[in-house]
Design a protein around this motif. Structure first.
Motif, mmCIF file in Angstrom:
data_model
loop_
_atom_site.group_PDB
_atom_site.id
_atom_site.type_symbol
_atom_site.label_atom_id
_atom_site.label_comp_id
_atom_site.label_asym_id
_atom_site.label_seq_id
_atom_site.Cartn_x
_atom_site.Cartn_y
_atom_site.Cartn_z
ATOM 1 N N GLY A 1 0.843 -1.186 0.000
ATOM 2 C CA GLY A 1 0.000 0.000 0.000
ATOM 3 C C GLY A 1 0.879 1.237 0.000
ATOM 4 N N TYR A 2 0.254 2.404 -0.191
ATOM 5 C CA TYR A 2 1.017 3.642 -0.285
ATOM 6 C C TYR A 2 0.351 4.740 0.521
ATOM 7 N N LEU A 3 1.161 5.605 1.090
ATOM 8 C CA LEU A 3 0.697 6.773 1.822
ATOM 9 C C LEU A 3 1.474 7.976 1.318
ATOM 10 N N TYR B 1 6.546 16.352 4.417
ATOM 11 C CA TYR B 1 6.174 15.656 3.187
ATOM 12 C C TYR B 1 6.642 14.208 3.323
ATOM 13 N N LEU B 2 5.748 13.251 3.054
ATOM 14 C CA LEU B 2 6.080 11.829 3.180
ATOM 15 C C LEU B 2 5.570 11.049 1.982
ATOM 16 N N TYR B 3 6.334 10.025 1.621
ATOM 17 C CA TYR B 3 5.887 9.024 0.657
ATOM 18 C C TYR B 3 6.295 7.681 1.237
ATOM 19 N N VAL B 4 5.307 6.830 1.516
ATOM 20 C CA VAL B 4 5.541 5.551 2.182
ATOM 21 C C VAL B 4 4.958 4.446 1.319
ATOM 22 N N GLY B 5 5.682 3.356 1.196
ATOM 23 C CA GLY B 5 5.177 2.205 0.449
ATOM 24 C C GLY B 5 5.522 0.921 1.176
ATOM 25 N N GLY B 6 4.577 -0.014 1.184
ATOM 26 C CA GLY B 6 4.828 -1.298 1.817
ATOM 27 C C GLY B 6 3.595 -1.815 2.519
ATOM 28 N N GLN B 7 3.843 -2.616 3.535
ATOM 29 C CA GLN B 7 2.761 -3.213 4.308
ATOM 30 C C GLN B 7 2.939 -2.829 5.765
ATOM 31 N N GLY C 1 -3.554 5.732 -3.380
ATOM 32 C CA GLY C 1 -3.981 6.455 -4.573
ATOM 33 C C GLY C 1 -5.350 7.080 -4.464
ATOM 34 N N GLY C 2 -5.916 7.124 -3.270
ATOM 35 C CA GLY C 2 -7.243 7.713 -3.069
ATOM 36 C C GLY C 2 -7.192 9.231 -3.138
ATOM 37 N N THR C 3 -8.339 9.836 -2.979
ATOM 38 C CA THR C 3 -8.470 11.286 -2.984
ATOM 39 C C THR C 3 -7.697 11.884 -1.812
ATOM 40 N N PHE C 4 -7.042 13.022 -2.058
ATOM 41 C CA PHE C 4 -6.345 13.714 -0.971
ATOM 42 C C PHE C 4 -7.375 14.350 -0.056
ATOM 43 N N ARG C 5 -7.168 14.174 1.253
ATOM 44 C CA ARG C 5 -8.064 14.709 2.277
ATOM 45 C C ARG C 5 -7.249 15.468 3.307
ATOM 46 N N ILE D 1 -6.570 8.750 13.518
ATOM 47 C CA ILE D 1 -7.160 7.598 12.850
ATOM 48 C C ILE D 1 -6.067 6.590 12.542
ATOM 49 N N THR D 2 -6.441 5.329 12.435
ATOM 50 C CA THR D 2 -5.500 4.261 12.108
ATOM 51 C C THR D 2 -5.950 3.596 10.829
ATOM 52 N N ARG D 3 -5.022 3.380 9.918
ATOM 53 C CA ARG D 3 -5.310 2.725 8.641
ATOM 54 C C ARG D 3 -4.236 1.681 8.358
ATOM 55 N N LYS D 4 -4.616 0.689 7.562
ATOM 56 C CA LYS D 4 -3.685 -0.359 7.122
ATOM 57 C C LYS D 4 -3.134 0.023 5.751
ATOM 58 N N LEU D 5 -1.873 -0.281 5.545
ATOM 59 C CA LEU D 5 -1.262 -0.183 4.233
ATOM 60 C C LEU D 5 -1.089 -1.599 3.709
ATOM 61 N N GLY D 6 -1.399 -1.805 2.457
ATOM 62 C CA GLY D 6 -1.223 -3.131 1.877
ATOM 63 C C GLY D 6 -2.315 -4.094 2.270
ATOM 64 N N GLN D 7 -3.545 -3.735 2.036
ATOM 65 C CA GLN D 7 -4.677 -4.591 2.378
ATOM 66 C C GLN D 7 -4.683 -5.886 1.579
ATOM 67 N N GLY D 8 -4.172 -5.832 0.366
ATOM 68 C CA GLY D 8 -4.137 -7.043 -0.472
ATOM 69 C C GLY D 8 -5.313 -7.184 -1.375
#
Length: 176
Positions: free
Chosen positions: A36-38, A130-136, A158-162, A169-176
């Motif tokens: 996933g990406y942030l 500024y951050l760009y994160v990729g992985g799980q 890749g969702g809409t910027f908010r 809030i807590t979110r998962k990266l790399g849901q699969g």
């Protein structure tokens, strides 16, 4: 006729392990989570570098970040697993510890940082982030409670910027 039969049996014997390996690889690919990406733009939180974290993430993958020259940030990076050590530009570091894990704290403005090819915990406080994160992994986000529209924006997968949320809030990266 015997030669033909023997050749077919030998070819089948050679092909079976390859077919089994291909099936195992396909089954494994369907069960593993995709990365996933942030993305965080102009992140800011309440309290500056001593306030609550804007981003706290635990990720197996990579983290690329920068602090604008008009910003001020404190970035803590803990290497949980992997060989590649985090890297920064134009800023000194202080050794810190989290749950017995050693890490480094970077404090200042106008610097870049990256942690790639491992498993990391990264905590970011301040403004101009500024951050760009990729992985799980897992990410916790929290912006400012007061100037809500000027606390930066984020996007996951890749969702809409908010606007960054006023409450964590807590979110998962790399849901699969």
């Amino acid at each position: 006729m015997r030669r033909l039969m023997l050749t077919c049996v030998l070819l089948a014997g050679l092909a079976l392990p390859a077919v089994a390996a291909a099936r195992a690889h396909t089954a494994r690919a369907h069960t593993e989570a995709k990365p996933g990406y942030l993305v965080v733009r102009r992140g800011a939180g309440d309290g500056g570098v001593n306030g609550h974290p804007i981003v706290t993430l635990v990720v197996r993958g990579f983290v690329l970040g920068s602090v604008s020259s008009q910003g001020q940030a404190k970035v803590d990076i803990y290497q949980l697993a992997g060989e590649a050590a985090p890297q920064t530009t134009k800023v000194s570091s202080t050794k810190v510890s989290w749950n017995g894990r050693p890490g480094h704290e970077y404090n200042g403005n106008g610097f870049r940082f990256r942690a790639t090819g491992g498993y990391y915990r990264v905590v970011v406080r301040g403004f101009g982030i500024y951050l760009y994160v990729g992985g799980q992994g897992t990410v916790k986000l929290r912006g400012s409670a007061f100037p809500k529209k000027s606390d930066g924006k984020y996007s996951i997968d890749g969702g809409t910027f908010r606007s960054l949320p006023a409450k964590r809030i807590t979110r998962k990266l790399g849901q699969g």
